[in-house]
Write an enzyme that holds these catalytic residues in place. Sequence first.
Site, PDB file in Angstrom:
ATOM      1  N   HIS A  10       0.813  -1.220   0.000  1.00  0.00           N
ATOM      2  CA  HIS A  10       0.000   0.000   0.000  1.00  0.00           C
ATOM      3  C   HIS A  10       0.848   1.272   0.000  1.00  0.00           C
ATOM      4  O   HIS A  10       0.490   2.245  -0.649  1.00  0.00           O
ATOM      5  CB  HIS A  10      -0.955   0.002   1.203  1.00  0.00           C
ATOM      6  CG  HIS A  10      -0.253  -0.188   2.508  1.00  0.00           C
ATOM      7  ND1 HIS A  10       0.178  -1.432   2.936  1.00  0.00           N
ATOM      8  CD2 HIS A  10       0.113   0.693   3.462  1.00  0.00           C
ATOM      9  CE1 HIS A  10       0.772  -1.300   4.104  1.00  0.00           C
ATOM     10  NE2 HIS A  10       0.756  -0.017   4.446  1.00  0.00           N
ATOM     11  N   CYS A  66       7.918  -0.653  -1.536  1.00  0.00           N
ATOM     12  CA  CYS A  66       7.184  -0.516  -0.280  1.00  0.00           C
ATOM     13  C   CYS A  66       7.592   0.820   0.328  1.00  0.00           C
ATOM     14  O   CYS A  66       8.242   1.622  -0.339  1.00  0.00           O
ATOM     15  CB  CYS A  66       7.422  -1.696   0.670  1.00  0.00           C
ATOM     16  SG  CYS A  66       9.053  -1.820   1.431  1.00  0.00           S
ATOM     17  N   HIS A  99      27.630  -5.577 -10.958  1.00  0.00           N
ATOM     18  CA  HIS A  99      28.418  -6.437 -10.077  1.00  0.00           C
ATOM     19  C   HIS A  99      27.637  -7.603  -9.496  1.00  0.00           C
ATOM     20  O   HIS A  99      28.238  -8.620  -9.157  1.00  0.00           O
ATOM     21  CB  HIS A  99      28.997  -5.624  -8.918  1.00  0.00           C
ATOM     22  CG  HIS A  99      30.019  -4.632  -9.357  1.00  0.00           C
ATOM     23  ND1 HIS A  99      30.698  -3.837  -8.469  1.00  0.00           N
ATOM     24  CD2 HIS A  99      30.470  -4.284 -10.588  1.00  0.00           C
ATOM     25  CE1 HIS A  99      31.532  -3.050  -9.134  1.00  0.00           C
ATOM     26  NE2 HIS A  99      31.411  -3.308 -10.419  1.00  0.00           N
ATOM     27  N   ARG A 138      31.128 -14.974  -7.033  1.00  0.00           N
ATOM     28  CA  ARG A 138      30.394 -14.523  -5.859  1.00  0.00           C
ATOM     29  C   ARG A 138      28.898 -14.795  -5.997  1.00  0.00           C
ATOM     30  O   ARG A 138      28.237 -15.210  -5.045  1.00  0.00           O
ATOM     31  CB  ARG A 138      30.656 -13.046  -5.622  1.00  0.00           C
ATOM     32  CG  ARG A 138      32.097 -12.802  -5.194  1.00  0.00           C
ATOM     33  CD  ARG A 138      32.451 -11.366  -5.165  1.00  0.00           C
ATOM     34  NE  ARG A 138      33.855 -11.195  -4.771  1.00  0.00           N
ATOM     35  CZ  ARG A 138      34.533 -10.097  -4.937  1.00  0.00           C
ATOM     36  NH1 ARG A 138      33.973  -9.037  -5.472  1.00  0.00           N
ATOM     37  NH2 ARG A 138      35.784 -10.026  -4.553  1.00  0.00           N
TER      38      ARG A 138
END
EC number: 5.3.1.6
Length: 143
Positions: A10, A66, A99, A138
């Site tokens: 909302h 949000c 990245h 990674r």
Amino acid sequence: MTTIAIASDHAGYEMKAQIASWLAGAGYEVLDLGCNGPESVDYPDFATALAGAINDKRAARGVLICGSGIGISIAANRHPGIRAALVHDVTTARLARQHNDANVVALGARIIGAEIAKDCVDAFLTTDFEGGERHSRRIAKMG
């Protein structure tokens, strides 16, 4: 045409509508997964819907919104295959792609304005993952 999934709670509803309209005007197909009004809802439900759209390949990338961007990004990152990055400016949006190969960008509607949000989404959608052994290694460790 690239499909972009977008969802919010909302607090992000108004910004979601603005970004969805802007994306459509820029030539993207927009998959709007809600929410559909300013009534209080739970952000994890919308993060889950967007993660499903990414993982089911109904959308190439996603935008979540949000109030702060924090909760919805945490909720999204609980789903396998999702790399959601909370960004506040063009630099963090660009680096999330370059990245981290992020496939979802999270925004805080109470933190940044609509124009900065659009700039962030634009950078997120137009920046490629630079790859390379270091970044790929990674990302592989995250599953």
